[in-house]
Enzyme design. Sequence first.
Site, PDB file in Angstrom:
ATOM      1  CG  PHE A 141      -1.828   1.275   1.149  1.00 21.80           C
ATOM      2  CD1 PHE A 141      -2.991   1.257   0.396  1.00 21.80           C
ATOM      3  CD2 PHE A 141      -1.459   2.467   1.766  1.00 21.80           C
ATOM      4  CE1 PHE A 141      -3.780   2.400   0.272  1.00 21.80           C
ATOM      5  CE2 PHE A 141      -2.253   3.613   1.646  1.00 21.80           C
ATOM      6  CZ  PHE A 141      -3.407   3.573   0.900  1.00 21.80           C
ATOM      7  CG  ASP A 148       5.633   4.070   1.842  1.00 24.73           C
ATOM      8  OD1 ASP A 148       5.608   4.826   2.832  1.00 24.73           O
ATOM      9  OD2 ASP A 148       4.659   3.925   1.078  1.00 24.73           O
ATOM     10  CE  LYS A 185      -1.094   7.323   6.583  1.00 29.24           C
ATOM     11  NZ  LYS A 185      -0.754   6.241   5.670  1.00 29.24           N
TER      12      LYS A 185
HETATM   13  C1  LIG Z   1      -0.921   6.286   4.207  1.00 28.74           C
HETATM   14  C2  LIG Z   1       0.153   5.704   3.397  1.00 28.74           C
HETATM   15  C3  LIG Z   1       0.497   6.238   2.140  1.00 28.74           C
HETATM   16  C4  LIG Z   1      -0.291   7.336   1.481  1.00 28.74           C
HETATM   17  O1  LIG Z   1      -0.342   8.511   2.216  1.00 28.74           O
HETATM   18  P1  LIG Z   1      -1.492   9.586   1.899  1.00 28.74           P
HETATM   19  O2  LIG Z   1      -1.116  10.767   2.750  1.00 28.74           O
HETATM   20  O3  LIG Z   1      -2.791   8.967   2.312  1.00 28.74           O
HETATM   21  O4  LIG Z   1      -1.432   9.868   0.443  1.00 28.74           O
HETATM   22  C5  LIG Z   1       1.571   5.680   1.467  1.00 28.74           C
HETATM   23  N1  LIG Z   1       2.273   4.672   1.983  1.00 28.74           N
HETATM   24  C6  LIG Z   1       1.974   4.120   3.187  1.00 28.74           C
HETATM   25  C7  LIG Z   1       2.804   2.997   3.714  1.00 28.74           C
HETATM   26  C8  LIG Z   1       0.894   4.606   3.921  1.00 28.74           C
HETATM   27  O5  LIG Z   1       0.570   4.052   5.083  1.00 28.74           O
END
Ligand SMILES: *Cc1c(COP(=O)(O)O)cnc(C)c1O
Length: 405
Positions: A140, A225, A254
């Site tokens: 994700f 990520d 985040k």
């Molecule tokens: C939440 C998330 C994203 C995307 O972030 P947004 O601010 O919602 O675009 C990408 N990678 C990971 C691992 C995430 O948890």
Amino acid sequence: MSSRDLMSQESTFGASNYKPLDVVIAKAKGVWVWDVEGKKYMDCLAAYSAVNQGHCHPKIVATLRDQAERCTLTSRAFYNDQLGPFYQQICELLGYEKVLPMNTGAEAVETAIKAARRWGYRNKGIADGQAEILVFSGNFHGRTTTIVGFSSDAEYQAGFGPFTPGFKIVPYGDIAAVEQAMNGNVCAMLIEPIQGEAGIIIPPAGYLKALRELADKNNCLLICDEIQAGLGRTGKMLCCQHENIRPDLVILGKALSGGVYPVSAVVGDDKVLSVFEPGSHGSTYGGNPLGAAVARTALSVLIDEGMVENSRDLGAYALERLQKVSSPHVKAVRGLGLWIGIEVHKETGGARPFCEALRERGLLCKETHDYVIRFAPPLMISREDLDWALEQLEAVLAAPAPASN
Ligand SMILES: *Cc1c(COP(=O)(O)O)cnc(C)c1O
């Protein structure tokens, strides 16, 4: 307006791309939130780890207010006095040379993809248009068309194609599969060091280290990520530090702004981020002074208030306690730091009814991928509040399986 009216207003006028639990939050402080009627809940989702520092952290909010009164947006057509200090702080904290700021997580992922492709063409000599990025099953990374195009989840993709080519999905946690997928056109691997949305999936020990070695051997980049896994969630500043590896690019979002304002970033060394010259990439709000100021304070309070260590220590304690729960519903309990997935058996009908039963008891959790209850409170939670949360979880897991609404 009552919670009921507000929920119906949302469903009348809003697109239904979410299915929230039935709670309408009007106020929040630390680990606690209050609904419109004044009922108090503990937030053990923490906005998917965006509020690691706790809701409305007074220092972060003070920075927001202060900076909002001075200057909020200059665009990058001009310099601003907050961006340089933000860059330096993040480089020194994580040990990298350069930062590229964006707003949402998905934008930072897109930025890393662009950086990796350009690096592949310019530094690795990949033929134009041939660059490949290895991604992992269950990934994700956000919701743009390019990103959902390399998802392995049909729900994220259905009806949104055609998708961007150049991505190859390999099984998560299987190093031999990566070796097999490797070829001269691979410019990068893009990975979550722990897969959050997939259900807190932890790869085998040594896996990230092996990926680092494969990346070095094949002259390709390792991109982590850390948008959800990073910034203390797993008990280290970055999740990849559990295996002492240094990715070529780290993606943050985040909790980078403690939940008050969207700020994301790609962090790396000059050898990669120098592929961007003026005009090649940008964002109107990316690097704005409000976000930069907020992010500096959000990072400082994580460190100054010992939240990373708290996540490590209380996370280990919570995991041990939850793994001891004797419940016919529980298939597995796994986690690292204050990031714990409780997987229930398929026969229970799913994690959602458990989250609803927890909400009745004043604890907010959210299911992920149908069968996993994700427990991820703010990292400043006290032992006393954590004990209360664990008691609620233990009670709900010990009771007969709740019926689905
Ligand atoms: C939440 C998330 C994203 C995307 O972030 P947004 O601010 O919602 O675009 C990408 N990678 C990971 C691992 C995430 O948890």
